[in-house]
Structure formats: structure tokens, C-alpha cells
Write a protein that holds these residues in place. Structure first.
Motif, short mmCIF file in Angstrom:
data_model
loop_
_atom_site.label_atom_id
_atom_site.label_comp_id
_atom_site.label_asym_id
_atom_site.label_seq_id
_atom_site.Cartn_x
_atom_site.Cartn_y
_atom_site.Cartn_z
N MET A 111 18.57 -18.21 11.72
CA MET A 111 19.66 -17.32 11.37
C MET A 111 19.43 -15.93 11.97
O MET A 111 18.29 -15.52 12.20
CB MET A 111 19.80 -17.17 9.85
CG MET A 111 20.39 -18.38 9.16
SD MET A 111 20.65 -18.08 7.37
CE MET A 111 22.02 -16.93 7.42
N THR A 112 20.52 -15.21 12.20
CA THR A 112 20.46 -13.79 12.57
C THR A 112 21.08 -13.01 11.42
O THR A 112 22.26 -13.21 11.10
CB THR A 112 21.22 -13.52 13.87
OG1 THR A 112 20.62 -14.27 14.93
CG2 THR A 112 21.17 -12.04 14.22
N ILE A 113 20.28 -12.15 10.80
CA ILE A 113 20.70 -11.43 9.60
C ILE A 113 20.81 -9.95 9.93
O ILE A 113 19.82 -9.31 10.32
CB ILE A 113 19.69 -11.64 8.44
CG1 ILE A 113 19.46 -13.12 8.19
CG2 ILE A 113 20.16 -10.93 7.17
CD1 ILE A 113 18.10 -13.61 8.64
N GLY A 114 21.99 -9.38 9.77
CA GLY A 114 22.18 -7.96 9.95
C GLY A 114 21.95 -7.24 8.63
O GLY A 114 22.47 -7.66 7.60
N VAL A 115 21.17 -6.16 8.67
CA VAL A 115 20.83 -5.44 7.44
C VAL A 115 21.15 -3.96 7.61
O VAL A 115 20.71 -3.32 8.57
CB VAL A 115 19.33 -5.61 7.09
CG1 VAL A 115 18.98 -4.81 5.84
CG2 VAL A 115 19.02 -7.09 6.86
N ALA A 116 21.92 -3.41 6.68
CA ALA A 116 22.19 -1.98 6.65
C ALA A 116 21.05 -1.28 5.93
O ALA A 116 20.20 -1.92 5.31
CB ALA A 116 23.52 -1.71 5.95
N TRP A 117 21.00 0.06 6.03
CA TRP A 117 20.02 0.81 5.26
C TRP A 117 20.74 1.58 4.15
O TRP A 117 21.96 1.69 4.15
CB TRP A 117 19.21 1.75 6.15
CG TRP A 117 20.00 2.63 7.07
CD1 TRP A 117 20.24 2.41 8.40
CD2 TRP A 117 20.67 3.86 6.75
NE1 TRP A 117 21.00 3.42 8.92
CE2 TRP A 117 21.28 4.33 7.92
CE3 TRP A 117 20.81 4.59 5.58
CZ2 TRP A 117 22.04 5.51 7.96
CZ3 TRP A 117 21.56 5.77 5.61
CH2 TRP A 117 22.15 6.21 6.79
N GLY A 118 19.98 2.11 3.22
CA GLY A 118 20.55 2.86 2.11
C GLY A 118 19.75 2.60 0.85
O GLY A 118 18.82 1.79 0.83
N GLN A 119 20.11 3.29 -0.21
CA GLN A 119 19.37 3.22 -1.45
C GLN A 119 19.36 1.81 -2.04
O GLN A 119 18.33 1.31 -2.51
CB GLN A 119 19.96 4.21 -2.47
CG GLN A 119 19.13 4.39 -3.71
CD GLN A 119 19.59 5.58 -4.53
OE1 GLN A 119 18.82 6.16 -5.28
NE2 GLN A 119 20.84 5.98 -4.41
N THR A 120 20.51 1.14 -2.00
CA THR A 120 20.58 -0.22 -2.54
C THR A 120 19.78 -1.19 -1.69
O THR A 120 19.05 -2.04 -2.22
CB THR A 120 22.04 -0.67 -2.65
OG1 THR A 120 22.76 0.23 -3.49
CG2 THR A 120 22.14 -2.07 -3.23
N MET A 121 19.90 -1.07 -0.37
CA MET A 121 19.13 -1.97 0.50
C MET A 121 17.63 -1.74 0.36
O MET A 121 16.83 -2.66 0.48
CB MET A 121 19.55 -1.78 1.95
CG MET A 121 20.92 -2.36 2.29
SD MET A 121 21.05 -4.15 2.01
CE MET A 121 21.80 -4.17 0.38
N GLN A 122 17.26 -0.50 0.08
CA GLN A 122 15.85 -0.20 -0.19
C GLN A 122 15.38 -0.98 -1.42
O GLN A 122 14.31 -1.59 -1.42
CB GLN A 122 15.67 1.30 -0.40
CG GLN A 122 14.25 1.74 -0.68
CD GLN A 122 13.47 2.04 0.58
OE1 GLN A 122 13.83 1.61 1.65
NE2 GLN A 122 12.39 2.76 0.44
N ALA A 123 16.19 -0.98 -2.48
CA ALA A 123 15.83 -1.67 -3.72
C ALA A 123 15.83 -3.18 -3.53
O ALA A 123 14.96 -3.89 -4.04
CB ALA A 123 16.79 -1.27 -4.83
N VAL A 124 16.81 -3.69 -2.79
CA VAL A 124 16.86 -5.13 -2.52
C VAL A 124 15.64 -5.57 -1.73
O VAL A 124 14.99 -6.57 -2.06
CB VAL A 124 18.16 -5.51 -1.76
CG1 VAL A 124 18.10 -6.97 -1.29
CG2 VAL A 124 19.38 -5.29 -2.63
N SER A 125 15.30 -4.81 -0.70
CA SER A 125 14.16 -5.18 0.14
C SER A 125 12.86 -5.19 -0.66
O SER A 125 11.99 -6.03 -0.44
CB SER A 125 14.05 -4.23 1.34
OG SER A 125 13.64 -2.93 0.95
N ALA A 126 12.73 -4.24 -1.59
CA ALA A 126 11.51 -4.16 -2.41
C ALA A 126 11.39 -5.34 -3.37
O ALA A 126 10.29 -5.68 -3.82
CB ALA A 126 11.50 -2.85 -3.19
#
Length: 317
Positions: A111-126
Motif C-alpha cells: 500500500m501507499t499511505i499518505g499522511v498529513a501532519w498536525g496535532q491529531t496526526m502526532q497523537a495517532v502516530s504515538a
């Protein structure tokens, strides 16, 4: 597959506890460890992806609201139950953890997954746990540099966590969030190194993002991180902007065409975004209510992870 002693014990404990319904005390005796050690082994098994928990909702309020939103907007809705007493920070953590779990069931090999940045994406990634894949790529959706910071470390941390969770190659997008001039963006888009990343983005099977909103109690990174001048923020408000996806702004109808700053933005246009088969949006807090309404009106989302309170308010609107 699990060669180190802790991993082997965690797998054995998980099999006994979840598949054979054996109590922790009995497992502790069998493994020759304490009950607290068994508890830690089970936690390790979940954290590393050995154990996947599936919850089937009954016919309750949450399921009813999810179904109504899904029918109204033609999307998949994942509603995160809340007790009404949580502040926006707690909501963010709860919703992000649920989104991270769901991504573990969605992302697969090649798969190719596009990921944005931001406060929510920071929390999701963690909150992501290990779900190994092969031949997968995680690509940054929009640039992160601004007049006061390169943004590289911030965006790279999110991208790296996604890459590690899914054993995927990561592709950074080394451009600013906004160019000073639209003509600069047009010229940069012709550069070979930039064009290569844009081509990877065009291959996306899945885009993962949240929605920026100026009036959220937890101000979005694009509004508080030095990306916009006061004049630009005021102009966006005057133009009826309600939110953004990967620093591309839209109005209450999910339209981005008339918003000047979008010609200088480095995120995918909303038309380009809508070509991605699965568009996974994570939203928490009623401060993003207008943003999520606009995004849904513009059909920018195919799967929505949202807290119960905001979902109810969305349904009432």
C-alpha cells in the motif's frame, strides 16, 4: 517468529488468556512468574500486535448515531464512546488511540499511505502499534516548513512512527507548507526531486488526515505554528473558510476553488485528494464541527473516526 524470551512468554500468555480463557493466576504458575508479570506480558502482546481486540457494538446509542451518519453522508463512521466529562485533550487521546487501532486493521502490504501532519496526526502516530507489512510506502502529504521553523523534525517524527509501525518506506516532502508566490510553487512542481514525491502521492491507496480549524479549543498546528500571518488568518475568516486538509483550505461546502492561499499551498488539491480510494479522517472536539461538516459536504472523507459528542452535534445540524 518470536525468538526472544519475553516475546515467547507474551505469546504463550496471550494464547492461554485469550484463546483458552485461563485465569492469570494459573498462567503465572505455568510460566513460573508472578501475576503482575503475566499482566505486563499481556499488555506487551497487545502493544506489539500479537493480540487484536475486535468489539462488536450492540444496538445502543453509539451504533444508532454511527448508522445515521453513515447513511446521511455515505461514509463509514467509527464512533468513539465518551462519557461527556472529558476535556478536548482527553478526547484527542481517546479518539487518536481508536484511530491507531483501526489503521492496524486497514493498512496492508503493497500500500501507499499518505499522511498529513498536525496535532491529531502526532497523537495517532504515538498510539500506533506494530503491524508489519512489506513493499509499503508512507508519504508526507504536504510540506511543513514555515518562516520560523523548518518543520522537518516535527513532520519527520510522525512519518517515522508510521513507517516503523507498518515496516514501510517513508518519503518526506521537503517543501514549505506555503510558498510565498503561486509561481514559485508552479516552478518547484517541475523539479525532478519534487515531481518524484508528487508521483508517489498519486499512487496513494489511503490518505490519513485530520481537519484544521481556527476555532478549536486545541488550535490546529497551522494556526498556532507560525504558518499564517494575522492578515492571512483574517482573510481566511472573511472568505468563509471553515477548515483545511493538509493545509488546503475549504468553505462550508467543501469548496477550495476561490481561496487564494490554496494556490500557494503544498498539500494535494481537494480534487486530487478525492481520487484517493480511502480517505481516513480523524476528528475530536466540537471546535471542529464546522470543519467536519464542510469536509463531508465536499465528499472529502470516506471513513470518519469521531467522538460521540461531536457526532451527535453533527447529526443535529
Amino acid at each position: 517468529m518470536h525468538t526472544n524470551p519475553k516475546a515467547k512468554d507474551a505469546l504463550r500468555a496471550a494464547q492461554l488468556y485469550y484463546l483458552q480463557d485461563i485465569k492469570m493466576e494459573v498462567i503465572a504458575r505455568e510460566l513460573g512468574v508472578s501475576r503482575s508479570t503475566v499482566s505486563r506480558l499481556l499488555a506487551h502482546a497487545k502493544r506489539t500486535g500479537m493480540v487484536s481486540v475486535k468489539i462488536t457494538p450492540s444496538a445502543n446509542l453509539s451504533a444508532l448515531v454511527s448508522n445515521q451518519l453513515a447513511e446521511k453522508y455515505g461514509i463509514n463512521v467509527h464512533l468513539v464512546p465518551t462519557d461527556g466529562s472529558m476535556d478536548d485533550t482527553e478526547l484527542l487521546q481517546r479518539v487518536s488511540a481508536h484511530a491507531a487501532y483501526l489503521l492496524g486493521t486497514i493498512v496492508s502490504s503493497s500500500m501507499t499511505i499518505g499522511v498529513a501532519w498536525g496535532q491529531t496526526m502526532q497523537a495517532v502516530s504515538a498510539a500506533l502499534t506494530g503491524h508489519p507489512t512489506h513493499d509499503s510506502v508512507v508519504v508526507q502529504l504536504n510540506g511543513a516548513a514555515n518562516p520560523v521553523s523548518s518543520g522537518v523534525r516535527y513532520a519527520s517524527e510522525i512519518l517515522t512512527r508510521f513507517g516503523q509501525a507498518f515496516t514501510a518506506r517513508t518519503e518526506q516532502f521537503p517543501v514549505p507548507a506555503f510558498f510565498d508566490k503561486a509561481s514559485t510553487r508552479e516552478a518547484m512542481w517541475q523539479e525532478t526531486s519534487i515531481h518524484r514525491v508528487l508521483n508517489i502521492q498519486r499512487e496513494m491507496n489511503l490518505a490519513v488526515f485530520s481537519l484544521g480549524a481556527a476555532n478549536s479549543n486545541l488550535a490546529s498546528q497551522v494556526y498556532r505554528g507560525g504558518y499564517l500571518s494575522k492578515a492571512e488568518t483574517r482573510q481566511l475568516s472573511e472568505m468563509g473558510v471553515v477548515g483545511d486538509v493538509a493545509t488546503v483550505f475549504f468553505d462550508k461546502n467543501g469548496d477550495d476553488a476561490h481561496i487564494e492561499i490554496n494556490a500557494r499551498a503544498t498539500g494535494p488539491t481537494l480534487a486530487e485528494l478525492c481520487k484517493v480510494p480511502r480517505r481516513f479522517c480523524v476528528v475530536s472536539g466540537r471546535g471542529k464541527l464546522q470543519a467536519v461538516r464542510g469536509a463531508l459536504n465536499g465528499k472529502l472523507i470516506t471513513e470518519l473516526v469521531i467522538d460521540e459528542g461531536t457526532a451527535l452535534a453533527l447529526l443535529d445540524g
